[in-house]
Motif scaffolding. Sequence first.
Motif, PDB file in Angstrom:
ATOM      1  N   TRP A 188     -59.542 -43.434  -0.411  1.00 26.68           N
ATOM      2  CA  TRP A 188     -60.178 -43.534  -1.733  1.00 26.68           C
ATOM      3  C   TRP A 188     -59.686 -42.421  -2.649  1.00 26.68           C
ATOM      4  O   TRP A 188     -59.299 -42.664  -3.792  1.00 26.68           O
ATOM      5  CB  TRP A 188     -61.688 -43.457  -1.568  1.00 26.68           C
ATOM      6  N   ALA A 222     -66.626 -44.414  -9.861  1.00 28.34           N
ATOM      7  CA  ALA A 222     -66.201 -45.637  -9.195  1.00 28.34           C
ATOM      8  C   ALA A 222     -64.769 -45.525  -8.714  1.00 28.34           C
ATOM      9  O   ALA A 222     -63.917 -44.999  -9.410  1.00 28.34           O
ATOM     10  CB  ALA A 222     -66.333 -46.817 -10.149  1.00 28.34           C
ATOM     11  N   THR A 269     -72.319 -43.384  -2.272  1.00 29.90           N
ATOM     12  CA  THR A 269     -71.557 -44.347  -3.075  1.00 29.90           C
ATOM     13  C   THR A 269     -70.324 -44.822  -2.320  1.00 29.90           C
ATOM     14  O   THR A 269     -70.035 -46.026  -2.261  1.00 29.90           O
ATOM     15  CB  THR A 269     -71.129 -43.717  -4.412  1.00 29.90           C
ATOM     16  N   LEU A 270     -69.611 -43.879  -1.696  1.00 25.29           N
ATOM     17  CA  LEU A 270     -68.435 -44.264  -0.928  1.00 25.29           C
ATOM     18  C   LEU A 270     -68.831 -45.129   0.265  1.00 25.29           C
ATOM     19  O   LEU A 270     -68.118 -46.066   0.629  1.00 25.29           O
ATOM     20  CB  LEU A 270     -67.673 -43.030  -0.455  1.00 25.29           C
ATOM     21  N   ALA A 297     -60.164 -56.064  -2.232  1.00 23.47           N
ATOM     22  CA  ALA A 297     -60.991 -55.152  -3.020  1.00 23.47           C
ATOM     23  C   ALA A 297     -60.217 -54.407  -4.089  1.00 23.47           C
ATOM     24  O   ALA A 297     -60.817 -53.721  -4.907  1.00 23.47           O
ATOM     25  CB  ALA A 297     -61.668 -54.137  -2.090  1.00 23.47           C
ATOM     26  N   ALA A 344     -69.049 -52.738   1.540  1.00 24.13           N
ATOM     27  CA  ALA A 344     -68.686 -53.927   0.768  1.00 24.13           C
ATOM     28  C   ALA A 344     -67.304 -54.444   1.140  1.00 24.13           C
ATOM     29  O   ALA A 344     -67.079 -55.654   1.221  1.00 24.13           O
ATOM     30  CB  ALA A 344     -68.747 -53.602  -0.723  1.00 24.13           C
ATOM     31  N   VAL A 345     -66.369 -53.533   1.364  1.00 24.45           N
ATOM     32  CA  VAL A 345     -65.000 -53.938   1.706  1.00 24.45           C
ATOM     33  C   VAL A 345     -64.927 -54.467   3.138  1.00 24.45           C
ATOM     34  O   VAL A 345     -64.152 -55.367   3.448  1.00 24.45           O
ATOM     35  CB  VAL A 345     -64.025 -52.757   1.509  1.00 24.45           C
ATOM     36  N   PRO A 405     -71.318 -54.303  -3.583  1.00 23.14           N
ATOM     37  CA  PRO A 405     -71.104 -52.896  -3.298  1.00 23.14           C
ATOM     38  C   PRO A 405     -72.381 -52.127  -3.056  1.00 23.14           C
ATOM     39  O   PRO A 405     -72.361 -51.016  -2.559  1.00 23.14           O
ATOM     40  CB  PRO A 405     -70.388 -52.389  -4.567  1.00 23.14           C
ATOM     41  N   TYR A 440     -64.572 -57.991  -6.135  1.00 22.72           N
ATOM     42  CA  TYR A 440     -65.247 -58.494  -4.942  1.00 22.72           C
ATOM     43  C   TYR A 440     -65.579 -59.973  -5.076  1.00 22.72           C
ATOM     44  O   TYR A 440     -66.073 -60.423  -6.093  1.00 22.72           O
ATOM     45  CB  TYR A 440     -66.525 -57.697  -4.676  1.00 22.72           C
ATOM     46  N   ALA A 496     -62.871 -50.389  -8.220  1.00 25.82           N
ATOM     47  CA  ALA A 496     -64.168 -50.762  -8.775  1.00 25.82           C
ATOM     48  C   ALA A 496     -64.142 -50.825 -10.298  1.00 25.82           C
ATOM     49  O   ALA A 496     -65.127 -51.198 -10.913  1.00 25.82           O
ATOM     50  CB  ALA A 496     -65.229 -49.759  -8.338  1.00 25.82           C
ATOM     51  N   SER A 551     -71.346 -47.182   0.437  1.00 24.36           N
ATOM     52  CA  SER A 551     -71.670 -48.540  -0.022  1.00 24.36           C
ATOM     53  C   SER A 551     -70.411 -49.329  -0.329  1.00 24.36           C
ATOM     54  O   SER A 551     -70.332 -50.531  -0.070  1.00 24.36           O
ATOM     55  CB  SER A 551     -72.589 -48.482  -1.252  1.00 24.36           C
ATOM     56  N   TRP A 552     -69.381 -48.647  -0.868  1.00 26.39           N
ATOM     57  CA  TRP A 552     -68.120 -49.336  -1.110  1.00 26.39           C
ATOM     58  C   TRP A 552     -67.437 -49.703   0.207  1.00 26.39           C
ATOM     59  O   TRP A 552     -66.848 -50.776   0.338  1.00 26.39           O
ATOM     60  CB  TRP A 552     -67.185 -48.472  -1.959  1.00 26.39           C
TER      61      TRP A 552
END
Length: 223
Positions: free
Chosen positions: A120, A29, A58-59, A82, A65-66, A43, A38, A33, A61-62
């Motif tokens: 990230w 994460a 995974t990145l 975030a 979300a952001v 996410p 959020y 995260a 999806s983040w």
Amino acid sequence: MTSYSVRMSGYGQPPGQPYYQQQQPTHGAPAYAQQPAYQHASPGRVQAGGPPPGADPTLWSWFVAVDQDRSGQISADELRQALTNSNWSYFNPETCRLMINIFDRDHSGTINFQEFCGLWQYLQQWRATFDSFDTDRSGNIDQRELQTAFQRLGYSLSPNFTRLVLSRFDTQGHRALKLDDFIQCCVLLHMLTDSFRARDTQKRGVIQINYEDFMTMTILGKP
């Protein structure tokens, strides 16, 4: 125009890429995260069409979300919503703007997914660095820890200067820096040192500079 002679004794050799960037990035994460930051995004929600070819799901999806306005770009305001510190406070706006500017290669004021991946990893490295200097595990960097951090990062700075930095960047009034304050402080210090080094062509720790040039260097942090 009036010129000023400025001495910066023993400013060391701040690495172009800090020593912590040589470490492998922390997987799992992202930094933000680790605590539920959020408010209006999930996410796990992914835009139609899925991640780009070769992207880390995974990145991706983040990133989705952001990206609350679904523009395909992340602004400093969206990023701030975030990111949280260990005390659950949101990152300060200036730190988010600084990080966006670092990775905004097309100067759009926002970052795309590729740029977000770099940011990230950058955050993971900063958190690892912060944790390594937070020796008492308080979630903050106090003056003693900050002095050690400056030395480890290649800066030869006096305790008086460290106290000044602490008073300038301490946004919580606890005489200590949260993660976002620490990032902002170190990034600006690195930028100003680069500006000084660019003018110190003889590597004497002394430069002569006119007033407007000095203001440009301190306000913008640019050579």
